[in-house]
Enzyme design. Structure first.
Site, PDB file in Angstrom:
ATOM      1  N   HIS A 203       1.079  -1.137  -0.155  1.00  0.00           N
ATOM      2  CA  HIS A 203      -0.087  -0.094   0.009  1.00  0.00           C
ATOM      3  C   HIS A 203       0.909   1.292  -0.051  1.00  0.00           C
ATOM      4  O   HIS A 203       1.738   1.393   1.169  1.00  0.00           O
ATOM      5  CB  HIS A 203      -0.852  -0.029   1.285  1.00  0.00           C
ATOM      6  CG  HIS A 203      -1.798   1.304   1.265  1.00  0.00           C
ATOM      7  ND1 HIS A 203      -3.186   1.070   0.542  1.00  0.00           N
ATOM      8  CD2 HIS A 203      -1.852   2.430   1.743  1.00  0.00           C
ATOM      9  CE1 HIS A 203      -3.620   2.262   0.730  1.00  0.00           C
ATOM     10  NE2 HIS A 203      -2.938   2.983   1.505  1.00  0.00           N
ATOM     11  N   CYS A 204       0.658   2.064  -0.901  1.00  0.00           N
ATOM     12  CA  CYS A 204       1.701   3.244  -1.177  1.00  0.00           C
ATOM     13  C   CYS A 204       0.783   4.568  -0.643  1.00  0.00           C
ATOM     14  O   CYS A 204      -0.089   4.858  -1.492  1.00  0.00           O
ATOM     15  CB  CYS A 204       2.157   3.324  -2.667  1.00  0.00           C
ATOM     16  SG  CYS A 204       3.255   4.540  -2.938  1.00  0.00           S
ATOM     17  N   PRO A 205       1.334   5.107   0.510  1.00  0.00           N
ATOM     18  CA  PRO A 205       0.664   6.473   0.671  1.00  0.00           C
ATOM     19  C   PRO A 205       0.874   7.587  -0.278  1.00  0.00           C
ATOM     20  O   PRO A 205       0.077   8.541  -0.311  1.00  0.00           O
ATOM     21  CB  PRO A 205       1.439   6.685   2.102  1.00  0.00           C
ATOM     22  CG  PRO A 205       2.669   5.713   1.893  1.00  0.00           C
ATOM     23  CD  PRO A 205       2.553   4.877   1.101  1.00  0.00           C
TER      24      PRO A 205
END
Length: 377
Positions: free
Chosen positions: A152-154
């Protein structure tokens, strides 16, 4: 109930802050390069034209891939991986883990599953109430199971997985190209302005004159080089790491925790060789590799696996001594389905490869070679 809902909405709103920050940096870099550098600073018209053409080419590809990475919805398991209604009710009523696993094993017999938990059990998500397909994981930030989840990439406020992994790789590539191009073309003007500012400061010029030398254009050019160089360093390491993952056909999760097959954990279980690993992500048609359009192979639910050790669920080699003999009976059993899946992915060789594989399986299944060695008296 209401406070929980409000808290969830606040979390979703705050999750967009990194994306908004990157968007503002992109907008400012466009203004600083096009207006302050090309329009007000560069004296040569030819140099301006060349710089603007290549800048806009890299800018469009960069923004396009970034947009696709952000707004491509993560792929989820299909309905076939959900338990039937009656089995689901039985699963929820059961209190013993052994009984729950029996229910999952029965449901999983018709599903193309080749990976297990570390304990050898069926991978099941209690939150989403689905049997997890291979390489599928639950994302706590998105609160859903994501096919071939990488991380999951912020910075994109999205899960990077099967549906947008190619877009993410291109986003890293074009952002690196964008920053490198800016840093390379701004460098000469950065040196010029930096030297001028240092000389003015060394000569103890009046503040007004010093302020004039540090005009708006000079400030933007100086700061633009620093920002581009900083992002180059950070993106280069991340891009290199993901190129390595693509070459090995691994996700970030699998790089830290090897997938567990029926025969045990195997970090190279999904690796088909460098060339085929590349086509798994970018597709067969090379003309689309550099465009942020979806061309990845497969459906995200099943993946080809390399030949691994003999499957524990298949018949194995047996040794049967006979009276007064040292007899060795070797039974050649057909390879398991997981050992033969999609080693040749090219479409033009599908039909021929399947025919050869079927013939090999039939002949192997029908043959039983017995070698007897008489013991010497």
């Amino acid at each position: 109930m209401a406070p929980t809902h409000v808290l969830r909405c606040c979390q979703r709103g705050l999750a967009w802050i990194p994306v908004i920050f990157i968007a503002l940096v992109i907008c400012w870099s466009y203004y600083a390069y096009v207006v302050e550098l090309c329009v007000f600073t560069i004296p040569s018209v030819g140099e301006k034209v060349v710089y603007l053409i290549f800048f806009h080419l890299s800018f469009v590809l960069f923004v396009w891939s970034y947009w696709k990475t952000i707004f491509t919805k993560p792929a989820n398991p299909s309905k076939e991986f959900c338990l039937p209604k009656n089995e689901k009710e039985r699963y929820e009523k059961e209190e013993r883990p052994e009984s729950q696993q029996e229910i999952l094993w029965r449901a999983a017999t018709i599903l193309p599953l080749y990976t297990r938990t570390g304990a050898g059990a069926i991978r099941y998500c209690d939150r989403c109430q689905v049997i997890k397909p291979d390489r599928c994981h639950h994302c706590s930030a998105c609160d859903m199971c994501v096919l071939k989840m990488d991380h999951h990439c912020p910075w994109v406020n999205n899960c990077v997985g099967f549906s947008n992994y190619k877009f993410f790789i291109l986003f890293l590539a074009y952002s690196l190209l964008y920053c490198l191009f800016i840093a390379a073309t701004v460098l000469q003007y950065f040196i010029k302005f930096w030297t001028l500012c240092r000389r003015k400061a060394a000569e103890n010029c009046p503040k007004n004159e010093l302020r004039d030398s540090q005009s708006t254009a000079k400030f933007h050019v100086l700061f633009l080089f620093f920002v581009a160089a900083m992002f180059c360093i950070s993106i280069l390491s991340l891009f290199s790491y993901h190129l390595w993952l693509v070459g090995k056909n691994r996700s970030t999760i699998e790089a830290f925790r090897a997938p567990v097959f029926r025969t045990g954990s195997d970090k190279n279980g999904f690796s088909l060789g460098f060339r085929k690993n590349i086509t798994q992500v970018f597709g067969d048609q090379k003309k689309y590799w550099l465009l942020p359009v979806f061309t990845s192979q497969g459906d995200g639910l099943t993946f080809p696996t390399r030949l691994v050790n003999a499957d524990v669920e298949q018949p194995t080699v047996t040794l049967h001594p006979e009276p007064n003999k040292s007899a060795v009976e070797v039974t050649v059993s057909p390879l398991s389905e997981s050992q033969n899946r999609l080693l040749c992915n090219e479409q033009h060789a599908d039909s021929e490869g399947n025919q050869v594989a079927n013939n090999a399986l039939k002949s192997a299944a029908s043959e039983c070679h017995v070698v007897s060695m008489e013991s010497e008296s």
